[in-house]
Design an enzyme around this catalytic site. Structure first.
Site, PDB file in Angstrom:
ATOM      1  N   GLU A 194       0.893  -1.168   0.000  1.00 45.33           N
ATOM      2  CA  GLU A 194       0.000   0.000   0.000  1.00 45.33           C
ATOM      3  C   GLU A 194       0.916   1.198   0.000  1.00 45.33           C
ATOM      4  O   GLU A 194       1.549   1.509   1.008  1.00 45.33           O
ATOM      5  CB  GLU A 194      -0.923  -0.025   1.225  1.00 45.33           C
ATOM      6  N   CYS A 213      -2.190   9.026   3.258  1.00 46.03           N
ATOM      7  CA  CYS A 213      -2.021   8.572   1.872  1.00 46.03           C
ATOM      8  C   CYS A 213      -3.305   8.717   1.067  1.00 46.03           C
ATOM      9  O   CYS A 213      -3.269   8.827  -0.159  1.00 46.03           O
ATOM     10  CB  CYS A 213      -1.535   7.129   1.840  1.00 46.03           C
TER      11      CYS A 213
END
Length: 251
Positions: free
Chosen positions: A27, A61
């Site tokens: 990720e 993020c």
């Protein structure tokens, strides 16, 4: 192995694991697109869009750091959005009244403020925001930007958002997908058919419609392109961390 972090680090880990064929789930970075259509509930769209980029000082993020607003409501939305950003209270993160605190380190502050210099060099305009006291960056809204600018293509990981208008649904989707990243996106519209249609066309691992950061940990989580490899969450995590075996007997 799994890794959550910056895309360049993910590439180095992948290269290091290649000789022994390590299985990886990454990720990585993001540059989330936020599409606001003319038929959106503007009150809700402004409220969610502010949270999407300025939550945790933009150090998320999943931040909605690219904001695309359909032309008929662009001026009104931008005025409300900028006013909301300008009114946020900066201060001590231990103070309950603080809405946005300092960045995580001096090095990171230098990185984020360096993008403000890059924006000026590339011709972008600071509508509101800029450097704050200490390691703080005020909620910053950049306009007069183009897709080719570094501030539109690179993950800043701070309270900085770029805003552009778009005309048609096709143009909005094209702008949103024009990114090396594909972790998440948002769509604001009161048209359910449009919500489903646009979400299906967006190259992003998670698409929120009329909200942000509403999560169910059983749902698949991960990104397209430079945002990662694989999906985690619920059975997706179980399958990644399990090595299947077939045992076949002739009886």
């Amino acid at each position: 192995m799994t890794f959550t972090g910056e895309s360049a680090t993910g590439r180095r880990i992948l290269a290091a694991g290649a000789p022994s064929l390590k299985r990886v789930s990454f990720e990585l970075g993001g540059k989330g697109a936020n599409l606001v259509f003319a038929d959106a509930d503007l009150d809700r769209a402004v409220e969610w869009s502010l949270k999407a980029i300025f939550l945790n000082g933009g150090q998320v993020c999943l931040s909605g750091s690219r904001l695309y607003v359909q032309r008929p409501v662009y001026d009104e939305f931008l005025a409300r959005f900028a006013a909301g950003a300008d009114s946020m209270h900066l201060g001590d993160p231990l103070d309950d009244t603080t809405e946005i605190g300092p960045l995580s380190s001096e090095d990171h502050w230098r990185k984020v403020t360096g993008y403000l210099d890059v924006a000026a060099e590339e011709g972008a305009k600071v509508l509101t925001g800029g450097r704050g006291a200490g390691w703080s960056v005020r909620p910053t809204v950049l306009v007069d930007v183009t897709q080719q600018m570094r501030v539109c293509r690179e993950e800043i990981f701070g309270p900085v958002v770029v805003v552009q208008p778009f005309e048609t649904e096709d143009e909005g989707v094209a702008l949103a997908n024009d990114s090396p990243y594909g972790l998440n996106a948002m769509v604001f519209t009161e048209n359910l058919r449009r919500g489903h249609r646009v979400a299906a066309r967006l190259r992003a691992g998670t698409v929120w419609v009329n909200c942000f950061f509403v999560r169910d940990l059983r749902a698949p989580f991960g990104g397209y392109k430079d945002s990662g490899i694989g999906r985690e969450g619920g059975r997706y995590s179980r399958e990644f961390f399990t090595e299947p075996k077939a045992v076949v007997m002739e009886i």
